[in-house]
Scaffold this motif. Sequence first.
Motif, PDB file in Angstrom:
ATOM      1  N   GLY A  22       0.067   8.292  -5.130  1.00 30.74           N
ATOM      2  CA  GLY A  22      -0.742   8.685  -4.184  1.00 30.74           C
ATOM      3  C   GLY A  22      -2.046   9.258  -4.596  1.00 30.74           C
ATOM      4  O   GLY A  22      -3.033   9.015  -4.447  1.00 30.74           O
ATOM      5  N   THR A  23      -1.863  10.065  -5.868  1.00 28.44           N
ATOM      6  CA  THR A  23      -3.228  10.362  -6.645  1.00 28.44           C
ATOM      7  C   THR A  23      -3.895   9.050  -7.146  1.00 28.44           C
ATOM      8  O   THR A  23      -5.111   9.069  -7.007  1.00 28.44           O
ATOM      9  CB  THR A  23      -2.586  11.149  -7.950  1.00 28.44           C
ATOM     10  OG1 THR A  23      -1.721  12.149  -7.406  1.00 28.44           O
ATOM     11  CG2 THR A  23      -3.781  11.896  -8.899  1.00 28.44           C
TER      12      THR A  23
ATOM     13  N   ALA B  73       2.980   4.253  -1.486  1.00 27.04           N
ATOM     14  CA  ALA B  73       3.311   5.609  -1.882  1.00 27.04           C
ATOM     15  C   ALA B  73       3.787   5.839  -0.193  1.00 27.04           C
ATOM     16  O   ALA B  73       4.955   6.687  -0.353  1.00 27.04           O
ATOM     17  CB  ALA B  73       2.259   6.566  -2.199  1.00 27.04           C
ATOM     18  N   ILE B  74       3.317   5.835   0.732  1.00 31.56           N
ATOM     19  CA  ILE B  74       3.842   6.247   2.060  1.00 31.56           C
ATOM     20  C   ILE B  74       4.905   5.432   2.393  1.00 31.56           C
ATOM     21  O   ILE B  74       5.960   5.984   2.748  1.00 31.56           O
ATOM     22  CB  ILE B  74       2.741   5.925   3.220  1.00 31.56           C
ATOM     23  CG1 ILE B  74       1.699   6.855   2.952  1.00 31.56           C
ATOM     24  CG2 ILE B  74       3.212   6.180   4.522  1.00 31.56           C
ATOM     25  CD1 ILE B  74       0.269   6.573   3.762  1.00 31.56           C
TER      26      ILE B  74
ATOM     27  N   THR C 291      -6.070   1.266  -1.381  1.00 32.11           N
ATOM     28  CA  THR C 291      -5.489   1.503  -0.152  1.00 32.11           C
ATOM     29  C   THR C 291      -3.993   0.823  -0.357  1.00 32.11           C
ATOM     30  O   THR C 291      -3.085   1.504   0.258  1.00 32.11           O
ATOM     31  CB  THR C 291      -6.082   0.395   0.667  1.00 32.11           C
ATOM     32  OG1 THR C 291      -7.733   1.024   0.819  1.00 32.11           O
ATOM     33  CG2 THR C 291      -5.798   0.412   2.022  1.00 32.11           C
TER      34      THR C 291
ATOM     35  N   CYS D   5      -2.081   0.968  -2.852  1.00 32.51           N
ATOM     36  CA  CYS D   5      -1.489   1.940  -3.552  1.00 32.51           C
ATOM     37  C   CYS D   5      -0.746   3.267  -2.684  1.00 32.51           C
ATOM     38  O   CYS D   5       0.112   3.847  -2.856  1.00 32.51           O
ATOM     39  CB  CYS D   5      -2.406   3.045  -4.815  1.00 32.51           C
ATOM     40  SG  CYS D   5      -2.341   2.026  -6.238  1.00 32.51           S
ATOM     41  N   LEU D   6      -1.871   3.589  -1.723  1.00 33.24           N
ATOM     42  CA  LEU D   6      -1.612   4.632  -0.864  1.00 33.24           C
ATOM     43  C   LEU D   6      -0.342   4.004   0.220  1.00 33.24           C
ATOM     44  O   LEU D   6       0.419   4.672   0.628  1.00 33.24           O
ATOM     45  CB  LEU D   6      -2.595   4.953   0.080  1.00 33.24           C
ATOM     46  CG  LEU D   6      -3.686   6.092  -0.861  1.00 33.24           C
ATOM     47  CD1 LEU D   6      -4.893   6.238   0.083  1.00 33.24           C
ATOM     48  CD2 LEU D   6      -2.999   7.133  -1.034  1.00 33.24           C
TER      49      LEU D   6
ATOM     50  N   GLY E 155      -3.977   6.112  -5.704  1.00 27.05           N
ATOM     51  CA  GLY E 155      -4.569   5.607  -4.674  1.00 27.05           C
ATOM     52  C   GLY E 155      -5.950   6.446  -4.211  1.00 27.05           C
ATOM     53  O   GLY E 155      -6.913   5.791  -3.862  1.00 27.05           O
ATOM     54  N   VAL E 156      -5.910   7.741  -4.125  1.00 27.23           N
ATOM     55  CA  VAL E 156      -7.172   8.592  -3.634  1.00 27.23           C
ATOM     56  C   VAL E 156      -8.184   8.219  -4.720  1.00 27.23           C
ATOM     57  O   VAL E 156      -9.391   8.176  -4.341  1.00 27.23           O
ATOM     58  CB  VAL E 156      -6.610  10.152  -3.742  1.00 27.23           C
ATOM     59  CG1 VAL E 156      -7.662  10.934  -3.487  1.00 27.23           C
ATOM     60  CG2 VAL E 156      -5.386  10.125  -2.419  1.00 27.23           C
TER      61      VAL E 156
END
Length: 57
Positions: A19-20, A48-49, A42, A44-45, A22-23
């Motif tokens: 998440g980190t 993570a989700i 995107t 990566c996020l 990805g952001v």
Amino acid sequence: MTQPWKPDRGIRHAVIALGTCGVALVAAGAVLDSLWLLGLGTWCLIIAIGMELIYRP
């Protein structure tokens, strides 16, 4: 009494790291106007989700 080893700890760390990352990639892609960085961030996020939803119900 606390447990010395929790099986969710590794998943939790992976979700936070993805998440980190990805952001950070999305922010860098927006600043640098780079579409491939936005896409990588995107994904990566999304991963993570997905991990959060599947492994930690």
